[in-house]
Write an enzyme that holds these catalytic residues in place. Sequence first.
Site, PDB file in Angstrom:
ATOM      1  CD  GLU A  95      25.804  53.121  -3.404  1.00 49.16           C
ATOM      2  OE1 GLU A  95      26.591  52.180  -3.398  1.00 49.16           O
ATOM      3  OE2 GLU A  95      24.793  53.174  -4.125  1.00 49.16           O
TER       4      GLU A  95
HETATM    5  N1  CAA Z   1      29.765  43.174   6.666  1.00 47.17           N
HETATM    6  C1  CAA Z   1      29.164  42.469   7.663  1.00 47.17           C
HETATM    7  N2  CAA Z   1      29.028  42.948   8.918  1.00 47.17           N
HETATM    8  C2  CAA Z   1      29.526  44.173   9.163  1.00 47.17           C
HETATM    9  C3  CAA Z   1      30.158  44.954   8.195  1.00 47.17           C
HETATM   10  C4  CAA Z   1      30.279  44.400   6.891  1.00 47.17           C
HETATM   11  N3  CAA Z   1      30.867  45.082   5.898  1.00 47.17           N
HETATM   12  N4  CAA Z   1      30.544  46.129   8.740  1.00 47.17           N
HETATM   13  C5  CAA Z   1      30.174  46.086  10.034  1.00 47.17           C
HETATM   14  N5  CAA Z   1      29.544  44.909  10.272  1.00 47.17           N
HETATM   15  C6  CAA Z   1      29.025  44.431  11.559  1.00 47.17           C
HETATM   16  C7  CAA Z   1      30.171  44.341  12.560  1.00 47.17           C
HETATM   17  O1  CAA Z   1      30.833  43.082  12.470  1.00 47.17           O
HETATM   18  C8  CAA Z   1      29.476  44.540  13.879  1.00 47.17           C
HETATM   19  O2  CAA Z   1      28.862  43.331  14.302  1.00 47.17           O
HETATM   20  P1  CAA Z   1      29.547  42.450  15.481  1.00 47.17           P
HETATM   21  O3  CAA Z   1      29.524  43.343  16.700  1.00 47.17           O
HETATM   22  O4  CAA Z   1      28.660  41.266  15.591  1.00 47.17           O
HETATM   23  O5  CAA Z   1      30.932  42.134  15.039  1.00 47.17           O
HETATM   24  C9  CAA Z   1      28.339  45.498  13.527  1.00 47.17           C
HETATM   25  O6  CAA Z   1      28.121  45.391  12.112  1.00 47.17           O
HETATM   26  C10 CAA Z   1      28.680  46.924  13.887  1.00 47.17           C
HETATM   27  O7  CAA Z   1      29.902  47.227  13.259  1.00 47.17           O
HETATM   28  P2  CAA Z   1      30.719  48.564  13.569  1.00 47.17           P
HETATM   29  O8  CAA Z   1      30.841  48.709  15.069  1.00 47.17           O
HETATM   30  O9  CAA Z   1      31.958  48.570  12.757  1.00 47.17           O
HETATM   31  O10 CAA Z   1      29.686  49.668  13.057  1.00 47.17           O
HETATM   32  P3  CAA Z   1      29.755  51.245  13.118  1.00 47.17           P
HETATM   33  O11 CAA Z   1      28.481  51.727  13.695  1.00 47.17           O
HETATM   34  O12 CAA Z   1      31.042  51.698  13.729  1.00 47.17           O
HETATM   35  O13 CAA Z   1      29.731  51.656  11.566  1.00 47.17           O
HETATM   36  C11 CAA Z   1      30.626  52.153   9.393  1.00 47.17           C
HETATM   37  C12 CAA Z   1      30.648  51.238  10.625  1.00 47.17           C
HETATM   38  C13 CAA Z   1      31.545  51.483   8.378  1.00 47.17           C
HETATM   39  C14 CAA Z   1      31.122  53.557   9.687  1.00 47.17           C
HETATM   40  C15 CAA Z   1      29.160  52.220   8.835  1.00 47.17           C
HETATM   41  O14 CAA Z   1      28.322  52.933   9.690  1.00 47.17           O
HETATM   42  C16 CAA Z   1      29.100  52.818   7.482  1.00 47.17           C
HETATM   43  O15 CAA Z   1      29.344  52.138   6.483  1.00 47.17           O
HETATM   44  N6  CAA Z   1      28.711  54.121   7.356  1.00 47.17           N
HETATM   45  C17 CAA Z   1      28.468  54.745   6.096  1.00 47.17           C
HETATM   46  C18 CAA Z   1      27.028  54.572   5.706  1.00 47.17           C
HETATM   47  C19 CAA Z   1      26.828  54.622   4.220  1.00 47.17           C
HETATM   48  O16 CAA Z   1      27.603  54.118   3.435  1.00 47.17           O
HETATM   49  N7  CAA Z   1      25.697  55.215   3.814  1.00 47.17           N
HETATM   50  C20 CAA Z   1      25.340  55.272   2.454  1.00 47.17           C
HETATM   51  C21 CAA Z   1      23.864  55.051   2.312  1.00 47.17           C
HETATM   52  S1  CAA Z   1      23.357  54.443   0.747  1.00 47.17           S
HETATM   53  C22 CAA Z   1      23.317  55.774  -0.280  1.00 47.17           C
HETATM   54  O17 CAA Z   1      24.218  56.533  -0.374  1.00 47.17           O
HETATM   55  C23 CAA Z   1      22.012  55.965  -0.948  1.00 47.17           C
HETATM   56  C24 CAA Z   1      21.874  56.012  -2.395  1.00 47.17           C
HETATM   57  O18 CAA Z   1      20.745  55.957  -2.804  1.00 47.17           O
HETATM   58  C25 CAA Z   1      22.988  56.084  -3.369  1.00 47.17           C
END
Ligand code: CAA
Length: 377
Positions: free
Chosen positions: A361
């Site tokens: 996550e």
């Molecule tokens: N809420 C709403 N919108 C959001 C947001 C949020 N929390 N975070 C980003 N956005 C939006 C941004 O506003 C942006 O939109 P705009 O251009 O319109 O403003 C768009 O999304 C892109 O944002 P970023 O440029 O910040 O995105 P990024 O590509 O740099 O990624 C990151 C940001 C935080 C690193 C994200 O990729 C991330 O969270 N990565 C980790 C993924 C993760 O948690 N994976 C877990 C998978 S689930 C799991 O583990 C499975 C299970 O079964 C347990």
Amino acid sequence: MAYIISEEAKDLVQDVKNFCDNEVKEQCKEYDRSGEWPKEIYDKAIEQGYQALEVPEEYGGPGLSRVDVAALIEQMAIADAGFATTISASGLGMKPVLIAGTEEQKQRVCDIVLEGGFGAFGLTEPGAGSDAGAGVTKAVREGDEYVLNGRKCFITNGAIADFYCITAMTDKSKGVKGISMFLVEKGTPGLSAGNEEDKLGIRTSNTTDVVLEDVRIPAENLLGNEGDGFKIAMQTLDQARTWMGCISAGIAQRGIDEALQYGKERIQFGKPIIKNQALQFKIADMVIKTETARQMVAHALTLMDMEVPYSKESAIAKCYASDIAMEVASESIQMFGGYGYSREYPVEKLLRDAKIFQIFEGTNEIQRIVIANNTIR
Ligand code: CAA
């Protein structure tokens, strides 16, 4: 009472504790060894309705606050973190629909869960882990259907879910704004589970690839609009991360419980080892960290219930609680000395279980990015 909860939830906490003491805690030791998914334990949990704790009242759920639910999930985590993860990951699968779905979609998934079904969330791909926007799974619109092709990996409940919320690219040229979110139900032709992961910990949960080969779904299974998928996924994770903090606090609490009991029983130099101030301080530090983690979880969940921003707080809760779960589990082993390192005793499992909470996550490095971004902004 560690969490401040409603009177109704207090009775439920006792029920969940009794259930976990009788049906989960000891039984899961064997499943931890075999790695088999303990269907009979989950069937009994479903009889109690534990898979549906997060279903909102308006869709037929029990009407508990999120902090109430946290107190129940912690009891599950104290017994077995894999068990708590399965229940919580089902809630994770439901969240994209509750965040962005129509009333019909919300009622549909809640009905599946209320009838005993599990959900799953499919975002991660082999080439898209921390860089969640780099997925290559595709969805192509054909008439009143979408056709999905691709592979998701590390999906909790991958082989046992009744429905999946899956991200897929509908317009590659738009980058993350070309990602959409779809509801895919079990039994849809072309949908299958890949190999099950043979994991270090949380071995009573099911983790597999989810394979999509020409999976045709009705166009009305799109959640929100085309291009909303990344945002919905981020909003989903903003909520779900706190629950990982909650389970982490439960692992840490189990570490304290076990260390305390052993410290009172184990005699060295003619007295129980807990009589040594060095070990009392160790317990005190374990309690300070665990209680702080729990209160951060409660704070983030309260903000969610109040519908005010919580991304940063949720990331702090997940990051801090999982870091201290590792520390507390390690200190618990230290209290047990050589016995703590043996599989015969319960504490080595806590360290194995805790590790994944620093990874999934969103790794704790990603949580720090989320915290920094929210702070700088
Ligand atoms: N809420 C709403 N919108 C959001 C947001 C949020 N929390 N975070 C980003 N956005 C939006 C941004 O506003 C942006 O939109 P705009 O251009 O319109 O403003 C768009 O999304 C892109 O944002 P970023 O440029 O910040 O995105 P990024 O590509 O740099 O990624 C990151 C940001 C935080 C690193 C994200 O990729 C991330 O969270 N990565 C980790 C993924 C993760 O948690 N994976 C877990 C998978 S689930 C799991 O583990 C499975 C299970 O079964 C347990």
